[in-house]
Design a protein around this motif. Structure first.
Motif, PDB file in Angstrom:
ATOM      1  N   ASP A 106       0.814  -1.201   0.000  1.00 15.32           N
ATOM      2  CA  ASP A 106       0.000   0.000   0.000  1.00 15.32           C
ATOM      3  C   ASP A 106       0.856   1.263   0.000  1.00 15.32           C
ATOM      4  N   SER A 107       1.943   1.241   0.815  1.00 17.30           N
ATOM      5  CA  SER A 107       2.773   2.438   0.920  1.00 17.30           C
ATOM      6  C   SER A 107       3.510   2.722  -0.383  1.00 17.30           C
ATOM      7  N   ALA A 108       3.675   1.667  -1.231  1.00 22.84           N
ATOM      8  CA  ALA A 108       4.369   1.846  -2.493  1.00 22.84           C
ATOM      9  C   ALA A 108       3.502   2.619  -3.488  1.00 22.84           C
ATOM     10  N   VAL A 109       2.185   2.548  -3.297  1.00 25.47           N
ATOM     11  CA  VAL A 109       1.268   3.265  -4.175  1.00 25.47           C
ATOM     12  C   VAL A 109       1.121   4.678  -3.634  1.00 25.47           C
ATOM     13  N   GLU A 110       2.003   5.571  -4.025  1.00 26.27           N
ATOM     14  CA  GLU A 110       2.009   6.922  -3.514  1.00 26.27           C
ATOM     15  C   GLU A 110       1.354   7.873  -4.505  1.00 26.27           C
ATOM     16  N   LYS A 111       0.853   8.974  -3.978  1.00 29.33           N
ATOM     17  CA  LYS A 111       0.262   9.994  -4.833  1.00 29.33           C
ATOM     18  C   LYS A 111       1.389  10.785  -5.487  1.00 29.33           C
ATOM     19  N   TRP A 138      -2.773  23.278  -5.596  1.00 29.32           N
ATOM     20  CA  TRP A 138      -2.881  24.355  -4.617  1.00 29.32           C
ATOM     21  C   TRP A 138      -4.345  24.737  -4.455  1.00 29.32           C
ATOM     22  N   ASP A 139      -4.849  24.711  -3.215  1.00 27.77           N
ATOM     23  CA  ASP A 139      -6.254  25.047  -2.979  1.00 27.77           C
ATOM     24  C   ASP A 139      -6.459  26.481  -2.507  1.00 27.77           C
ATOM     25  N   GLY A 140      -5.383  27.273  -2.583  1.00 31.21           N
ATOM     26  CA  GLY A 140      -5.468  28.657  -2.157  1.00 31.21           C
ATOM     27  C   GLY A 140      -4.732  28.924  -0.861  1.00 31.21           C
ATOM     28  N   GLU A 141      -4.602  27.879  -0.039  1.00 30.97           N
ATOM     29  CA  GLU A 141      -3.918  28.025   1.236  1.00 30.97           C
ATOM     30  C   GLU A 141      -2.827  26.986   1.447  1.00 30.97           C
ATOM     31  N   ARG A 142      -2.919  25.846   0.784  1.00 31.81           N
ATOM     32  CA  ARG A 142      -1.936  24.784   0.960  1.00 31.81           C
ATOM     33  C   ARG A 142      -2.019  23.837  -0.227  1.00 31.81           C
ATOM     34  N   TYR A 143      -1.008  22.946  -0.340  1.00 29.42           N
ATOM     35  CA  TYR A 143      -1.016  21.934  -1.381  1.00 29.42           C
ATOM     36  C   TYR A 143      -1.754  20.692  -0.893  1.00 29.42           C
ATOM     37  N   ILE A 144      -2.533  20.091  -1.787  1.00 27.32           N
ATOM     38  CA  ILE A 144      -3.271  18.865  -1.506  1.00 27.32           C
ATOM     39  C   ILE A 144      -2.738  17.771  -2.418  1.00 27.32           C
ATOM     40  N   ALA A 145      -2.389  16.620  -1.858  1.00 20.69           N
ATOM     41  CA  ALA A 145      -1.865  15.507  -2.656  1.00 20.69           C
ATOM     42  C   ALA A 145      -2.997  14.826  -3.416  1.00 20.69           C
ATOM     43  N   THR A 146      -2.691  14.359  -4.616  1.00 20.82           N
ATOM     44  CA  THR A 146      -3.675  13.657  -5.426  1.00 20.82           C
ATOM     45  C   THR A 146      -2.972  12.629  -6.297  1.00 20.82           C
ATOM     46  N   ASP A 147      -3.705  11.615  -6.718  1.00 23.50           N
ATOM     47  CA  ASP A 147      -3.119  10.600  -7.589  1.00 23.50           C
ATOM     48  C   ASP A 147      -3.514  10.824  -9.047  1.00 23.50           C
ATOM     49  N   SER A 148      -4.165  11.940  -9.315  1.00 19.40           N
ATOM     50  CA  SER A 148      -4.595  12.233 -10.673  1.00 19.40           C
ATOM     51  C   SER A 148      -3.908  13.483 -11.192  1.00 19.40           C
ATOM     52  N   SER A 149      -3.561  13.467 -12.471  1.00 19.43           N
ATOM     53  CA  SER A 149      -2.909  14.629 -13.079  1.00 19.43           C
ATOM     54  C   SER A 149      -3.931  15.671 -13.520  1.00 19.43           C
ATOM     55  N   TYR A 150      -5.214  15.388 -13.325  1.00 17.90           N
ATOM     56  CA  TYR A 150      -6.265  16.327 -13.705  1.00 17.90           C
ATOM     57  C   TYR A 150      -7.339  16.342 -12.624  1.00 17.90           C
ATOM     58  N   ILE A 151      -7.644  17.506 -12.118  1.00 14.27           N
ATOM     59  CA  ILE A 151      -8.707  17.661 -11.132  1.00 14.27           C
ATOM     60  C   ILE A 151      -9.858  18.442 -11.758  1.00 14.27           C
ATOM     61  N   SER A 152      -9.586  19.676 -12.128  1.00 19.18           N
ATOM     62  CA  SER A 152     -10.538  20.520 -12.841  1.00 19.18           C
ATOM     63  C   SER A 152      -9.762  21.706 -13.389  1.00 19.18           C
ATOM     64  N   PRO A 153     -10.333  22.426 -14.364  1.00 21.10           N
ATOM     65  CA  PRO A 153      -9.580  23.524 -14.982  1.00 21.10           C
ATOM     66  C   PRO A 153      -9.121  24.600 -13.998  1.00 21.10           C
ATOM     67  N   GLU A 154      -9.806  24.748 -12.868  1.00 17.82           N
ATOM     68  CA  GLU A 154      -9.447  25.822 -11.938  1.00 17.82           C
ATOM     69  C   GLU A 154      -8.208  25.505 -11.111  1.00 17.82           C
ATOM     70  N   ASP A 176      -4.275  23.947 -10.854  1.00 19.56           N
ATOM     71  CA  ASP A 176      -3.050  23.627 -11.591  1.00 19.56           C
ATOM     72  C   ASP A 176      -2.365  22.458 -10.894  1.00 19.56           C
ATOM     73  N   VAL A 177      -2.481  21.288 -11.475  1.00 19.56           N
ATOM     74  CA  VAL A 177      -1.906  20.081 -10.877  1.00 19.56           C
ATOM     75  C   VAL A 177      -0.450  19.947 -11.309  1.00 19.56           C
ATOM     76  N   VAL A 178       0.436  19.747 -10.340  1.00 19.87           N
ATOM     77  CA  VAL A 178       1.872  19.647 -10.618  1.00 19.87           C
ATOM     78  C   VAL A 178       2.438  18.393  -9.965  1.00 19.87           C
ATOM     79  N   ALA A 179       3.654  18.040 -10.369  1.00 17.29           N
ATOM     80  CA  ALA A 179       4.324  16.885  -9.754  1.00 17.29           C
ATOM     81  C   ALA A 179       4.530  17.163  -8.270  1.00 17.29           C
ATOM     82  N   ILE A 180       4.381  16.146  -7.460  1.00 19.47           N
ATOM     83  CA  ILE A 180       4.432  16.333  -6.011  1.00 19.47           C
ATOM     84  C   ILE A 180       5.830  16.728  -5.552  1.00 19.47           C
ATOM     85  N   ASN A 181       5.866  17.607  -4.583  1.00 13.86           N
ATOM     86  CA  ASN A 181       7.099  18.036  -3.934  1.00 13.86           C
ATOM     87  C   ASN A 181       6.864  17.864  -2.435  1.00 13.86           C
TER      88      ASN A 181
END
Length: 282
Positions: free
Chosen positions: A176-181, A186-202, A204-209
């Motif tokens: 399970d731990s090998a399957v990482e996001k 950016w939600d306006g206040e912080r970064y949220i991790a996701t496993d998808s390269s597309y959320i919605s046009p509003e 900007d999804v970037v590679a995780i840091n």
């Protein structure tokens, strides 16, 4: 190298990294404008050019006023020139070395050379497959079980080994731990991790840091900031006269401008009692 010469070298080094300029006049102009607008302390470009000729190109020494030395040190993140002289340690570009600084109080004495002794300790990590695994030709599954035992896969409670379904649970948790996001947005206040390269046009999804994900936050209550609780701990961006503060260095996700370390001048001018009032929805 004297502390004054070292200070000037570090100032121009930082200016070059921030401005992407590499000429004397370009760096001098950048520093003059930065000190005027961001620190509220004016040192004209001719003075910076003179510092460059004296300390970067040449090997001479000139008198620099104490208040200027303090502001130049503040630009590098130090309280003043005394703080810079006491605590600055030149970074080693080799990531596998740890720098240890040994200092004495008398900078002008002969022991100054000895005081700047740098001890480089190489940090290397090696992983060796146990000989008994090689000799007995264990398969992948058997090796996985052994590695779980060696690396702490077996856990203990109150000094006794836990029983029942230990191996299946530990093995599956490793999968399970090998399957990482792999992405974040950016939600306006912080970064949220996701496993998808597309959320919605509003968004900007970037590679995780990992560092940005964990530490970068936009400070929404600028009115609570003071020089005492924010200096050396916050960064800011300034775009079209709008200033936003953050809890880590990096890039402003909204304006894409490079963040700068907050100075006492910026905090006093744009935060605390001078912060814009919060809008309260009725």
């Amino acid at each position: 190298m004297s502390k004054k010469k070292l200070l000037i070298h570090e100032v121009f080094k930082k200016a070059k990294e921030e401005s992407q300029r590499d000429t004397k006049n370009g760096l001098a102009s950048y520093l003059w404008l930065y000190f005027k607008e961001d620190i509220g302390f004016e040192i004209n470009d001719k003075s910076f050019s003179r510092y460059y000729d004296t300390y970067i190109i040449g090997d001479r020494d000139i008198n620099i006023q104490p208040d200027r030395l303090n502001k130049l040190s503040e630009y590098l993140g130090y309280k003043d020139f005394a703080d810079f002289s006491k605590n600055f340690v030149k970074k080693d570009e080799d990531a596998n070395k740890t720098t240890v600084k040994i200092t004495v109080d008398d900078e002008d004495s002969l022991t100054e050379k000895i005081s700047k002794v740098i001890i480089n300790i190489t940090n290397e990590q090696h992983f060796k497959v146990p000989d008994f695994i090689k000799q007995n030709g264990l398969g992948i599954l058997e090796m996985t079980f052994v590695l779980l035992l060696v690396t702490g896969g077996v856990f203990f409670s109150k000094g006794k080994a836990e029983k029942s379904t230990l191996f299946p649970l530990t093995f599956m948790s490793g999968i399970d731990s090998a399957v990482e996001k792999s992405y974040m947005y950016w939600d306006g206040e912080r970064y949220i991790a996701t496993d998808s390269s597309y959320i919605s046009p509003e968004f900007d999804v970037v590679a995780i840091n990992e560092h940005q994900l964990k530490f970068l936050r936009r400070i929404t209550r600028k009115d609570t900031m003071t020089v005492e609780n924010s200096i050396g701990r916050t960064w800011y961006s300034k775009c079209y006269g709008e200033v936003e503060f953050f809890t880590a260095d990096g890039i402003d996700p909204d304006t894409k401008t490079e963040l700068r370390k907050s100075s006492s001048y910026i905090i006093d001018k744009y935060a605390g009692k001078n912060a814009e009032p919060l809008l309260v929805e009725e």
